[in-house]
Design an enzyme around this catalytic site. Structure first.
Site, PDB file in Angstrom:
ATOM      1  N   LYS A 493      92.712  50.282  25.296  1.00  0.00           N
ATOM      2  CA  LYS A 493      92.086  51.373  24.550  1.00  0.00           C
ATOM      3  C   LYS A 493      90.813  51.809  25.262  1.00  0.00           C
ATOM      4  O   LYS A 493      90.352  51.140  26.200  1.00  0.00           O
ATOM      5  CB  LYS A 493      91.763  50.919  23.121  1.00  0.00           C
ATOM      6  CG  LYS A 493      90.815  49.709  23.053  1.00  0.00           C
ATOM      7  CD  LYS A 493      90.571  49.276  21.629  1.00  0.00           C
ATOM      8  CE  LYS A 493      89.598  48.083  21.598  1.00  0.00           C
ATOM      9  NZ  LYS A 493      89.245  47.683  20.229  1.00  0.00           N
ATOM     10  N   ARG A 591      86.551  44.341   8.009  1.00  0.00           N
ATOM     11  CA  ARG A 591      86.820  45.638   8.615  1.00  0.00           C
ATOM     12  C   ARG A 591      88.201  46.039   8.086  1.00  0.00           C
ATOM     13  O   ARG A 591      88.417  46.020   6.890  1.00  0.00           O
ATOM     14  CB  ARG A 591      86.748  45.532  10.146  1.00  0.00           C
ATOM     15  CG  ARG A 591      86.485  46.829  10.863  1.00  0.00           C
ATOM     16  CD  ARG A 591      86.107  46.618  12.327  1.00  0.00           C
ATOM     17  NE  ARG A 591      87.117  45.884  13.085  1.00  0.00           N
ATOM     18  CZ  ARG A 591      87.041  45.666  14.404  1.00  0.00           C
ATOM     19  NH1 ARG A 591      85.995  46.105  15.096  1.00  0.00           N
ATOM     20  NH2 ARG A 591      87.988  44.995  15.020  1.00  0.00           N
ATOM     21  N   HIS A 622      91.236  39.124  13.277  1.00  0.00           N
ATOM     22  CA  HIS A 622      90.184  39.214  14.289  1.00  0.00           C
ATOM     23  C   HIS A 622      89.047  38.271  13.912  1.00  0.00           C
ATOM     24  O   HIS A 622      88.525  38.335  12.783  1.00  0.00           O
ATOM     25  CB  HIS A 622      89.668  40.650  14.362  1.00  0.00           C
ATOM     26  CG  HIS A 622      88.899  40.948  15.605  1.00  0.00           C
ATOM     27  ND1 HIS A 622      89.498  41.243  16.806  1.00  0.00           N
ATOM     28  CD2 HIS A 622      87.563  40.984  15.848  1.00  0.00           C
ATOM     29  CE1 HIS A 622      88.578  41.461  17.721  1.00  0.00           C
ATOM     30  NE2 HIS A 622      87.389  41.305  17.162  1.00  0.00           N
ATOM     31  N   ARG A 679      94.998  38.184  22.537  1.00  0.00           N
ATOM     32  CA  ARG A 679      94.651  39.565  22.877  1.00  0.00           C
ATOM     33  C   ARG A 679      93.506  39.546  23.896  1.00  0.00           C
ATOM     34  O   ARG A 679      92.388  39.126  23.585  1.00  0.00           O
ATOM     35  CB  ARG A 679      94.230  40.354  21.636  1.00  0.00           C
ATOM     36  CG  ARG A 679      95.333  40.500  20.612  1.00  0.00           C
ATOM     37  CD  ARG A 679      94.924  41.452  19.496  1.00  0.00           C
ATOM     38  NE  ARG A 679      93.671  41.079  18.854  1.00  0.00           N
ATOM     39  CZ  ARG A 679      93.554  40.171  17.884  1.00  0.00           C
ATOM     40  NH1 ARG A 679      94.629  39.522  17.454  1.00  0.00           N
ATOM     41  NH2 ARG A 679      92.385  39.920  17.350  1.00  0.00           N
ATOM     42  N   TYR A 721      61.890  66.009  33.616  1.00  0.00           N
ATOM     43  CA  TYR A 721      61.623  66.716  32.372  1.00  0.00           C
ATOM     44  C   TYR A 721      60.439  66.117  31.607  1.00  0.00           C
ATOM     45  O   TYR A 721      60.217  64.901  31.608  1.00  0.00           O
ATOM     46  CB  TYR A 721      62.860  66.664  31.465  1.00  0.00           C
ATOM     47  CG  TYR A 721      63.949  67.636  31.854  1.00  0.00           C
ATOM     48  CD1 TYR A 721      63.718  69.015  31.810  1.00  0.00           C
ATOM     49  CD2 TYR A 721      65.202  67.187  32.249  1.00  0.00           C
ATOM     50  CE1 TYR A 721      64.723  69.913  32.156  1.00  0.00           C
ATOM     51  CE2 TYR A 721      66.204  68.070  32.593  1.00  0.00           C
ATOM     52  CZ  TYR A 721      65.957  69.433  32.548  1.00  0.00           C
ATOM     53  OH  TYR A 721      66.943  70.314  32.893  1.00  0.00           O
ATOM     54  N   CYS A 769      68.493  62.972  33.927  1.00  0.00           N
ATOM     55  CA  CYS A 769      68.965  64.310  33.558  1.00  0.00           C
ATOM     56  C   CYS A 769      70.469  64.273  33.286  1.00  0.00           C
ATOM     57  O   CYS A 769      71.117  63.232  33.426  1.00  0.00           O
ATOM     58  CB  CYS A 769      68.661  65.294  34.683  1.00  0.00           C
ATOM     59  SG  CYS A 769      66.953  65.237  35.278  1.00  0.00           S
ATOM     60  N   MET A 770      71.040  65.422  32.938  1.00  0.00           N
ATOM     61  CA  MET A 770      72.461  65.463  32.627  1.00  0.00           C
ATOM     62  C   MET A 770      73.317  65.098  33.839  1.00  0.00           C
ATOM     63  O   MET A 770      74.282  64.335  33.715  1.00  0.00           O
ATOM     64  CB  MET A 770      72.864  66.854  32.122  1.00  0.00           C
ATOM     65  CG  MET A 770      74.344  66.953  31.750  1.00  0.00           C
ATOM     66  SD  MET A 770      74.830  68.583  31.162  1.00  0.00           S
ATOM     67  CE  MET A 770      74.063  68.590  29.543  1.00  0.00           C
ATOM     68  N   ASP A 771      72.961  65.615  35.009  1.00  0.00           N
ATOM     69  CA  ASP A 771      73.812  65.446  36.190  1.00  0.00           C
ATOM     70  C   ASP A 771      73.139  64.720  37.343  1.00  0.00           C
ATOM     71  O   ASP A 771      73.774  64.499  38.369  1.00  0.00           O
ATOM     72  CB  ASP A 771      74.272  66.817  36.697  1.00  0.00           C
ATOM     73  CG  ASP A 771      74.916  67.644  35.603  1.00  0.00           C
ATOM     74  OD1 ASP A 771      75.884  67.142  35.009  1.00  0.00           O
ATOM     75  OD2 ASP A 771      74.441  68.757  35.338  1.00  0.00           O
TER      76      ASP A 771
END
Length: 826
Positions: A493, A591, A622, A679, A721, A769-771
């Site tokens: 997953k 859960r 679990h 698992r 920034y 920063c973002m990139d």
């Protein structure tokens, strides 16, 4: 070797022969590597983790008719008609015995290489340096084990006049077996390090065990600067001729000096009568040590001129010892194995291809095969047969020799031939490749890296490299903690914890694990659409995804009466009667799941309402705190509730089902709770959350980027920034190509986080920063374009998690999908 001859030379207990006149050419220990079944002999090894006998039926269907077995019950002439079985006590010993018999047929000089590091590099470089003057047989890749060595030696042919084989061990009394098989005439001992220390009492014992390889050799080459090696050789091999070199003792027969600049190293070798000068493009210590071993070998074992050696040494390049899988153009996958092209390596590359995500067609781009001494006619006849058996749909041959041999490939529907790489690139036919799996396999002189550049998907310069062999290593470690009949479900997953769901699932399918688990149905659909046939449990099904479960044969986790009733109603409406479900119990996690007091009613409800052909495939729960010993009492309470609840379900349902409770940390700490299946999640990806066996696992992923720009910021100026960090002194700043959109957490800003460049640590400057992000390079010698490690060997995922005060799960799963994944196998 004829099978009838073999039976007269090996030790065996019993046999069953239908056809003794079979010529055995290929020895197999892996049931997935079948190319020439009619002339192959399979060794069914009953090992610690896998039993080869379990795959005899599958191999028989593939056309294998010759087997070495350790279990007499497989002598079944009625079941396996027209087959030959030889029953032995130990299949590995028989494999080694056969290789020894084969080795005894040849009186050629053999170089064997051992040591902790550098074995494969020295072998590959020496093979390249000798190839123009000798017909060299060498170990494929890193085939240096109790199985790898005999498989390598079996490949010696009558036209070979020199052999190079590496040998490695992990515990005492192993090297004697390899020495008997290889029978080296000369040896190289590269160095000694910490690898496999755990298998020996001390470092000296490990060295002495390795030296058993050279007991009957005539000469040994080593660096006497390593005092432990020097002392052990003098003790263990007093009569062997010792060819030593040093960087410290000017009175040695070969005294070596290195004069290194930024881009090259001048190597001076001083002898009593001569001073040699060689130039190499390598500057790192490990490469210079490996080159020095090669130089001493060439100076003492060949009549090559200094000029010839110098020219060859200057042409040496870093050897990529790995196959890598990359996303290519037009929804293709690209297998990059472009550093050499020998026949043994091609076998391995084609095997790798067959075990990858399947596409509409398989394409092989292959150059002239230069590392072979077969005549071209025979060579390309063999290649054509190999291509046919490997189910290649499109062949692109590049080189004058393979182009002249194109008649041998006329049986194929689609072939293209070009004299050189540039002609292929100019043709632009690769633009038509769509939804294909493409193997690029070429000799170095053909510069196939140009083809790779054109075919690979264009992305920004941040990549996540995933080591497939490390994944297998980690899987095998957890297997070693289980009983042989305990099954494994692996969690893929969350994009396989960020590693790449499809590619990891194919690896696991190839490793024959029992179950996969995903969070959502669309993840399971994606796996089915990419050739995954394993059973898949969907952990969070919903009414709107039931149609996908039905269409793609996915198995839902059922955790409440509501979802159970909705699913049964859907199945009845669809007339779907043979489905499987997985019942989730809540034993204390609070859960999802049925509570203990609901179990009896649940069992009655299932018994009354499940269709006759449907079944409960498994019941699981679990553990809430399996990684923390202070909660052991609570964990045992959960185990007890689970046992009682599953007993009630089995009693009322009237049949058994798989029971599983342990996640990765519980596999390590609660062996009594392994039940029928475990698992495996984060442990597969190299994180042992208990920190008990972290040293037994390998990191599977390296996140890396590059420096796009370097600039100098004056004292008092700000970076990034909001001017969040003001420079307290003049600072050299590097801008790197990764930001929070790639999963580089913004909380690492302003000096909290760090990266590694050229082996040194640099802190984050300013806000991420973002990139992109900024780092402090003031104390680091770096250039634009240099590689930057975000996490890997230098900075672990756990280190990064500690900086963020979080868990490693979050680090792995946060790596953005726009980051290109490159999957490789050493």
């Amino acid at each position: 070797m004829l099978l009838s001859t073999l039976i007269t030379q090996i030790t065996f207990e019993d046999y069953q022969f239908e056809n003794q006149n079979i010529e055995i050419e290929y020895l197999l220990t892996d049931s997935r590597q079948v190319f020439f079944p009619q002339n192959s002999l399979f060794f069914a090894i009953d090992g610690q983790r896998n039993d080869g006998h379990l795959f005899i039926e599958e191999l028989y269907q593939k056309g294998i008719r010759n087997f070495i077995i350790e279990k007499k019950e497989f002598l079944q002439p009625k079941k396996y008609q027209n087959s030959n079985f030889i029953y032995v006590k130990n299949a590995v010993q028989t494999l080694q015995e056969m290789a020894t018999i084969h080795r005894n047929k040849f009186q050629i000089p053999i170089l064997s290489i051992t040591g902790s590091n550098g074995k494969t590099i020295v072998k590959e470089w020496l093979s390249e340096l000798l190839d123009d003057d000798f017909s060299v047989i060498k170990s494929p890749k890193s085939y240096n084990s109790q199985i790898g060595v005999p498989l390598s030696v079996w490949n010696i042919k009558s036209y070979h006049d020199f052999g190079i084989f590496e040998a490695g061990i992990s515990k005492p009394n192993e090297m004697q077996n390899l020495a008997k098989i290889i029978q080296p005439t000369i040896g190289i001992f590269t160095n000694i390090g910490s690898a496999h220390d755990e298998g020996f009492e001390n470092r000296t014992q490990k060295i002495e065990e390795k030296l058993q390889l050279f007991k009957n050799a005539k000469q040994i080459i080593y660096c006497e600067d390593e005092i432990e090696i020097k002392n052990s050789i003098e003790k263990i091999l007093p009569n062997i001729q010792k060819i030593t070199w040093t960087t410290k003792n000017i009175n040695n027969d070969f005294y070596i000096e290195y004069k290194t600049s930024k881009q090259k190293t001048t190597i001076y070798i001083h002898t009593k009568n001569e001073k040699y000068k060689f130039i190499t493009n390598f500057i790192d210590k490990a490469s210079l040590e490996n080159i020095s071993h090669c130089l001493i070998f060439l100076l003492t074992q060949t009549n090559f001129s200094v000029q010839k050696i110098n020219k060859s040494i200057q042409n040496l390049q870093a050897i990529s010892m790995r196959l890598s899988l990359k996303k290519g153009i037009n929804d293709c996958y690209l297998i990059d194995d472009s550093y050499n092209n020998d026949v043994a390596g091609l076998h391995l590359a084609l095997d790798f291809l067959q075990n990858q995500p399947q596409k509409k067609q398989n394409i092989l781009i292959v150059s002239d095969i230069l590392e072979s001494n077969l005549k071209n006619e025979n060579l390309y006849i063999s290649l054509a047969l190999l291509v046919k058996n490997a189910k290649i749909d499109v062949l692109i041959g590049i080189g004058k020799n393979i182009s002249l041999a194109k008649k041998h490939f006329e049986w194929m529907d689609t072939t293209y031939f070009f004299d050189n790489t540039n002609d292929f690139l100019v043709s632009n036919i690769y633009q038509n490749f769509k939804e294909s799996l493409i193997l690029v396999k070429g000799a170095r002189t053909f510069q196939f890296e140009k083809i790779i550049q054109q075919l690979q998907q264009k992305t920004h310069r941040t990549v996540l490299e995933v080591n497939l062999e490390a994944l297998v290593h980690n899987l095998n470690f957890y297997k070693s903690l289980l009983q042989k009949n305990t099954k494994i479900m692996v969690m893929v997953k969350a994009f396989a914890y960020g590693a790449g769901r499809i590619e990891v699932a194919h690896l696991l399918q190839n490793q024959r694990i029992d179950y996969l688990a995903v969070a959502y149905a669309d993840e399971g659909v994606d796996l089915r659409n990419n050739g995954i046939k394993l059973p898949i449990m969907v952990m969070s099904p919903s009414v709107d995804t039931f149609e996908q479960l039905f269409k793609y044969q996915l198995e839902p986790e059922i955790y409440s009466f509501k979802i159970l009733k909705e699913f049964l109603a859907f199945a009845e409406n669809k007339n779907w009667k043979d489905f499987k479900i997985h019942i989730k119990l809540d034993t204390g996690m609070n859960r999802l799941g049925f509570l203990e007091e609901e179990v009896s009613f649940l069992a009655d409800y299932l018994a009354q309402n499940l269709p006759f052909a449907a079944s409960v495939a498994s019941v699981f729960s679990h553990l809430a705190a399996s990684d923390d010993s202070k909660h052991n009492e609570f964990s045992y309470q959960q185990i007890d509730i689970f046992k009682k609840s599953t007993a009630i379900l089995e009693d009322i349902l009237g049949y058994s089902f798989l029971k599983h409770l342990c996640n990765s940390p519980a596999i390590v700490r609660f062996s009594e709770a392994h039940f029928d299946m475990v698992r495996l999640g984060i442990g597969l990806y190299g994180i042992e959350t208990n920190a008990i066996f972290q040293d037994k696992l390998l990191p599977i992923a390296t996140l890396k980027t590059t420096i796009s720009q370097i600039k100098h910021v004056k004292k008092g100026q700000s970076v990034g920034y909001s001017r969040s960090e003001i420079m307290e002194k003049d600072t050299k700043i590097g801008v790197i190509n990764i930001g929070y959109a790639d999963g580089f957490n913004r909380l690492l800003s302003n000096g909290v986080g760090k990266v590694s460049i050229n082996g040194k640590i640099a802190k984050i400057v300013g806000r991420i920063c973002m990139d992109m992000s900024m780092i402090d390079l003031s104390e680091i010698d770096a250039e634009e374009g240099d590689e930057v490690i975000i996490f890997g060997n230098e900075i672990s995922i756990q280190d990064l998690a500690n900086d963020l005060k979080t868990i490693p799960y979050e680090i792995l799963t946060s790596v953005g999908e726009r980051v290109k994944r490159i999957f490789f196998k050493e």
